[in-house]
Design a protein around this motif. Structure first.
Motif, PDB file in Angstrom:
ATOM      1  N   GLU A 164       5.086   3.466   3.534  1.00 54.08           N
ATOM      2  CA  GLU A 164       4.314   2.451   2.826  1.00 54.08           C
ATOM      3  C   GLU A 164       4.077   1.251   3.736  1.00 54.08           C
ATOM      4  OE1 GLU A 164       5.490   3.213  -1.844  1.00 54.08           O
ATOM      5  OE2 GLU A 164       6.529   1.625  -0.744  1.00 54.08           O
ATOM      6  N   LYS A 180       0.869  -1.177   0.000  1.00 54.91           N
ATOM      7  CA  LYS A 180       0.000   0.000   0.000  1.00 54.91           C
ATOM      8  C   LYS A 180       0.903   1.222   0.000  1.00 54.91           C
ATOM      9  CE  LYS A 180      -3.815   2.353   2.289  1.00 54.91           C
ATOM     10  NZ  LYS A 180      -4.755   2.383   3.436  1.00 54.91           N
ATOM     11  N   GLN A 181       0.835   1.998  -1.083  1.00 53.59           N
ATOM     12  CA  GLN A 181       1.721   3.135  -1.248  1.00 53.59           C
ATOM     13  C   GLN A 181       1.231   4.338  -0.450  1.00 53.59           C
ATOM     14  OE1 GLN A 181       1.355   3.065  -5.549  1.00 53.59           O
ATOM     15  NE2 GLN A 181       3.381   2.123  -5.775  1.00 53.59           N
ATOM     16  N   VAL A 182       2.063   5.350  -0.389  1.00 53.86           N
ATOM     17  CA  VAL A 182       1.755   6.531   0.424  1.00 53.86           C
ATOM     18  C   VAL A 182       0.492   7.225  -0.065  1.00 53.86           C
ATOM     19  CG1 VAL A 182       2.631   8.747   1.254  1.00 53.86           C
ATOM     20  CG2 VAL A 182       4.191   6.823   0.963  1.00 53.86           C
TER      21      VAL A 182
END
Length: 334
Positions: free
Chosen positions: A313, A293-295
């Motif tokens: 992340e 899960k990216q920023v």
């Protein structure tokens, strides 16, 4: 009515006869002093043996007025004792004392509870959420206003009868120390109030809300919901997927709900930039990386070894409890 008020009313039922006996003792002592010219100590003694109905004789002869006064004291004391016994028996037989003792234990547990989940509503969706939380060993408490659902949730460890849209009820449920809130009320407007209130009280809490109407999703998001779920749509999509890919769908359901010591799916926070291949999580810990899960809240599924993990992340990993603990430690050490 709040639990504090209810407990005070229950306590008052027990201490009221004590005050009545004390008042009766004072009245009796004063009466004997003024009616038959008893000394204060003799008047008190006479009152006690009369109210206690111990059968001792009079200290000194009583006048007719004194005898009538003694009859009054005996009748009043017997009535007080009968009232007290009746009240205590009724409280024990109708379960009120047991319920209040259970609420007292709940209150003590809530005061010491941290990082728990608050489930608002014990309808179909709320009950399902509680079952999954219980299966995975996650501490939770339930808030429910409808009496029929409160009765259905009596087996839960922590059930708070009340309106989840009110600040005091959420505070009683420990929202300041909770890690997540699930709003599963049947009405979207009620869910919106819960989300607004919860986000105001605890800006850092994760809020999952139920929605029945497509138009409510945006409003709930604006109000502060982290995620909004439409159970009716999910149910239809799940049934269709069981036709297309039944085994895959059952496996995904197991991933999301069946957590134990041997199998878990969880997220690990990345504290510094690192190459996923260099991290070598599978070889070092046995955990499988499912995604990132990216920023910006987007997901990178099945990332390649050359993917650079950035601070903030979250790694979505699968493994046993021991493997995940080892992976978390390994990630912090790099």
């Amino acid at each position: 009515m709040s639990k504090k008020i209810t407990r005070w009313l229950l306590l008052r039922k027990f201490i009221a006869p004590v005050f009545l006996l004390a008042a009766l003792t004072i009245v009796g002592t004063v009466g004997y002093v003024f009616i038959d010219d008893y000394t204060w100590i003799n008047a008190l003694y006479m009152t006690i043996i009369t109210v206690g109905t111990v059968g001792f004789g009079e200290i000194q002869p009583l006048s007719n007025a004194g005898k009538l006064f003694t009859i009054f004291l005996i009748i009043a004391s017997l009535a007080t004792v009968a009232f007290y016994i009746t009240m205590v028996t009724r409280l024990l037989l109708d379960g009120e004392w047991r319920r209040q003792y259970r609420l007292y234990k709940q209150s003590k547990r809530l005061n010491n509870m941290h990082n728990h989940v608050i489930v608002c509503g014990y309808g179909r969706n709320g009950k399902q959420a509680c079952e999954v939380l219980r299966q995975n060993g996650i501490t939770f408490t339930v808030i429910e206003q409808r009496q029929e659902y409160v009765a259905a949730a009596e087996h839960e460890d922590l059930i708070i009868p009340g309106d989840a849209t009110k600040d005091e009820v959420l505070l009683e449920a420990g929202i300041m120390h909770a890690k997540a809130l699930i709003s599963a009320l049947p009405n979207d407007a009620d869910n919106l109030f819960v989300v607004l209130t919860a986000r105001q009280l605890n800006p850092n809490i994760t809020i999952i809300s139920r929605a029945s109407d497509d138009h409510s999703i945006k409003k709930l998001k604006i109000a502060g919901a982290t995620n909004v779920i439409m159970p009716d749509k999910l149910g239809g999509a799940y049934m269709a997927s069981l036709v297309l890919i039944p085994d895959v769908q059952e496996f995904l359901s197991m991933l999301s709900s069946k957590h134990n010591e041997k199998f878990q799916v969880t997220e690990l926070e990345v504290t510094q930039a690192i190459n996923l291949g260099e991290l070598n999580l599978w070889q070092e810990t046995g955990c499988t990386v499912l995604g990132v899960k990216q920023v910006d809240s987007k997901y990178r599924r099945n990332p390649t070894p050359d993917y650079i993990l950035m601070q903030g992340e979250r790694l979505i990993v699968m493994g046993s409890a021991a493997q995940i603990t080892k992976a978390q430690k390994h990630l912090q050490e790099r």
